[in-house]
Design a protein around this motif. Sequence first.
Motif, PDB file in Angstrom:
ATOM      1  N   PHE A   1       0.839  -1.199   0.000  1.00 29.96           N
ATOM      2  CA  PHE A   1       0.000   0.000   0.000  1.00 29.96           C
ATOM      3  C   PHE A   1       0.871   1.245   0.000  1.00 29.96           C
ATOM      4  O   PHE A   1       1.905   1.298   0.680  1.00 29.96           O
ATOM      5  CB  PHE A   1      -0.917   0.016   1.226  1.00 29.96           C
ATOM      6  N   VAL A   2       0.445   2.247  -0.766  1.00 28.57           N
ATOM      7  CA  VAL A   2       1.156   3.522  -0.866  1.00 28.57           C
ATOM      8  C   VAL A   2       0.134   4.638  -0.764  1.00 28.57           C
ATOM      9  O   VAL A   2      -0.943   4.583  -1.388  1.00 28.57           O
ATOM     10  CB  VAL A   2       1.938   3.628  -2.192  1.00 28.57           C
TER      11      VAL A   2
ATOM     12  N   VAL B   1     -11.598  -1.499   3.517  1.00 25.22           N
ATOM     13  CA  VAL B   1     -10.883  -0.286   3.897  1.00 25.22           C
ATOM     14  C   VAL B   1      -9.449  -0.677   4.221  1.00 25.22           C
ATOM     15  O   VAL B   1      -9.161  -1.828   4.561  1.00 25.22           O
ATOM     16  CB  VAL B   1     -11.527   0.403   5.126  1.00 25.22           C
ATOM     17  N   VAL B   2      -8.546   0.281   4.091  1.00 23.09           N
ATOM     18  CA  VAL B   2      -7.139   0.054   4.397  1.00 23.09           C
ATOM     19  C   VAL B   2      -6.837   0.702   5.749  1.00 23.09           C
ATOM     20  O   VAL B   2      -7.056   1.908   5.925  1.00 23.09           O
ATOM     21  CB  VAL B   2      -6.222   0.636   3.299  1.00 23.09           C
ATOM     22  N   CYS B   3      -6.352  -0.096   6.679  1.00 23.87           N
ATOM     23  CA  CYS B   3      -6.060   0.381   8.035  1.00 23.87           C
ATOM     24  C   CYS B   3      -4.560   0.620   8.170  1.00 23.87           C
ATOM     25  O   CYS B   3      -3.755  -0.265   7.859  1.00 23.87           O
ATOM     26  CB  CYS B   3      -6.521  -0.641   9.067  1.00 23.87           C
TER      27      CYS B   3
ATOM     28  N   LEU C   1      -2.922   3.665  -3.062  1.00 21.28           N
ATOM     29  CA  LEU C   1      -2.506   2.774  -4.143  1.00 21.28           C
ATOM     30  C   LEU C   1      -2.363   1.376  -3.554  1.00 21.28           C
ATOM     31  O   LEU C   1      -1.639   1.179  -2.577  1.00 21.28           O
ATOM     32  CB  LEU C   1      -1.174   3.232  -4.738  1.00 21.28           C
ATOM     33  N   HIS C   2      -3.055   0.418  -4.134  1.00 23.48           N
ATOM     34  CA  HIS C   2      -3.049  -0.953  -3.630  1.00 23.48           C
ATOM     35  C   HIS C   2      -2.478  -1.865  -4.711  1.00 23.48           C
ATOM     36  O   HIS C   2      -3.127  -2.134  -5.722  1.00 23.48           O
ATOM     37  CB  HIS C   2      -4.480  -1.378  -3.266  1.00 23.48           C
ATOM     38  N   PHE C   3      -1.258  -2.330  -4.480  1.00 20.17           N
ATOM     39  CA  PHE C   3      -0.581  -3.213  -5.434  1.00 20.17           C
ATOM     40  C   PHE C   3      -0.741  -4.654  -4.965  1.00 20.17           C
ATOM     41  O   PHE C   3      -0.452  -4.979  -3.816  1.00 20.17           O
ATOM     42  CB  PHE C   3       0.893  -2.846  -5.548  1.00 20.17           C
TER      43      PHE C   3
ATOM     44  N   GLU D   1      -2.102   0.255 -11.752  1.00 23.36           N
ATOM     45  CA  GLU D   1      -2.595   0.880 -10.525  1.00 23.36           C
ATOM     46  C   GLU D   1      -2.227   2.364 -10.487  1.00 23.36           C
ATOM     47  O   GLU D   1      -3.029   3.207 -10.073  1.00 23.36           O
ATOM     48  CB  GLU D   1      -2.028   0.158  -9.313  1.00 23.36           C
ATOM     49  N   LEU D   2      -1.018   2.698 -10.925  1.00 25.20           N
ATOM     50  CA  LEU D   2      -0.607   4.099 -10.983  1.00 25.20           C
ATOM     51  C   LEU D   2      -1.489   4.879 -11.953  1.00 25.20           C
ATOM     52  O   LEU D   2      -1.912   6.009 -11.670  1.00 25.20           O
ATOM     53  CB  LEU D   2       0.855   4.205 -11.409  1.00 25.20           C
ATOM     54  N   THR D   3      -1.784   4.293 -13.102  1.00 22.57           N
ATOM     55  CA  THR D   3      -2.627   4.955 -14.102  1.00 22.57           C
ATOM     56  C   THR D   3      -4.048   5.138 -13.585  1.00 22.57           C
ATOM     57  O   THR D   3      -4.653   6.213 -13.718  1.00 22.57           O
ATOM     58  CB  THR D   3      -2.650   4.129 -15.402  1.00 22.57           C
TER      59      THR D   3
END
Length: 380
Positions: free
Chosen positions: A95-96, A126-128, A140-142, A293-295
Amino acid sequence: MKAFLISADSFETLSVHGYSSLIQSPDVAAAVSAIATPVSSATIHLMKNSNGGDVRVKNELSKFMDIHPYSLGTRMSFIDWIVTYMLTTGDGNSFVLPVTSGGYLEDLVPMPGAYARGVNNNSSYVVCWQGREFRPDEVLHFRLQPDLQHPWLGRGIRVQLKDVLQNLRQSAATTNSFLSDKWKPSVIVKVDALAEEFSDKAGRRKLLDEYIEGQSAGEPWVIPADLMDVITVKPLSLADLAISDNVELDKRAVAATVGVPPFLVGIGSYNQDEYNNFIRRKVNPIADGIAQELTKKLLISPEMFFRFNSRKLYAYDLEQLAKVGDDQYVRGIMTGNEVRDWLSLSPKEGLDELVILENYIPKGMIGDQKKLNQEGDNGI
């Protein structure tokens, strides 16, 4: 459960136990690095769709993404962290957090320790991270591979490697024990333990000094037949335990699970075709996933996208590159300076025009060749 027919001291030396992460294994670290290094080495291009094909765009955004996407690092360290964390500690996820200022992208901050938690009956998540919750479109979720039960979550390789890594740790512990253990004699001398003169250490030392030590190399020993018996002993070696064979099998299992050629973890010899296939089937898909993901999360324009320049990652020697460049140059497909860039050479003046075939003239002057004008005597 494991049982050892050894002493307590040997048990502590040979037995391995406790938890260790994937990245703590030298073989996994080597395999992961073999993937992360090529991905991080590929430059990131900002591309734009056009009627004549995709063209590269060079602006502040492209410079930001390719040089310093992370304020405390470079593109190489940033991408290396994403891939390494995703393959190891992140269990298939990295995650970024994008940081903006005045509508402009200012920083991309790695989020070590972040994790995804399902909501709404796992239909979303959700991202914790650091006591906060972020929506999926805020980070950003890779992902390495999609989880079968939760497609929004990445799936790692930890479970598949658990038993193999345990075997490798055991092999390393056994090898270290053999190499560092106390010296064991290759000769055993049997003496009458009831004799008073051999009952203490000084007496046994006197026996060795008198009958064994001090002899010249190759000189036979002369000892009393009724006093002692000499026996040669062949110690157990690592070859007897077939440790090297087991280690090779386990290393191959690590290479196959992570997805790298065995020679990248020290097994077998280098093969160029196998390496290029590894770049094509393992490295490029991971790079494509990061670029997508960046795009998806960073670009607003539907005509623009990010792309990793993976061509230079393939293993080609200079002669092969030169041959391809020469063929494209004489066919009017690449300019001289494009060929020079292909070979990592600086451009030269006068090599920016396309030329074609035998006379190496500018493409627009092809019709000016005398042999095509049909002028002169006898139509020559």
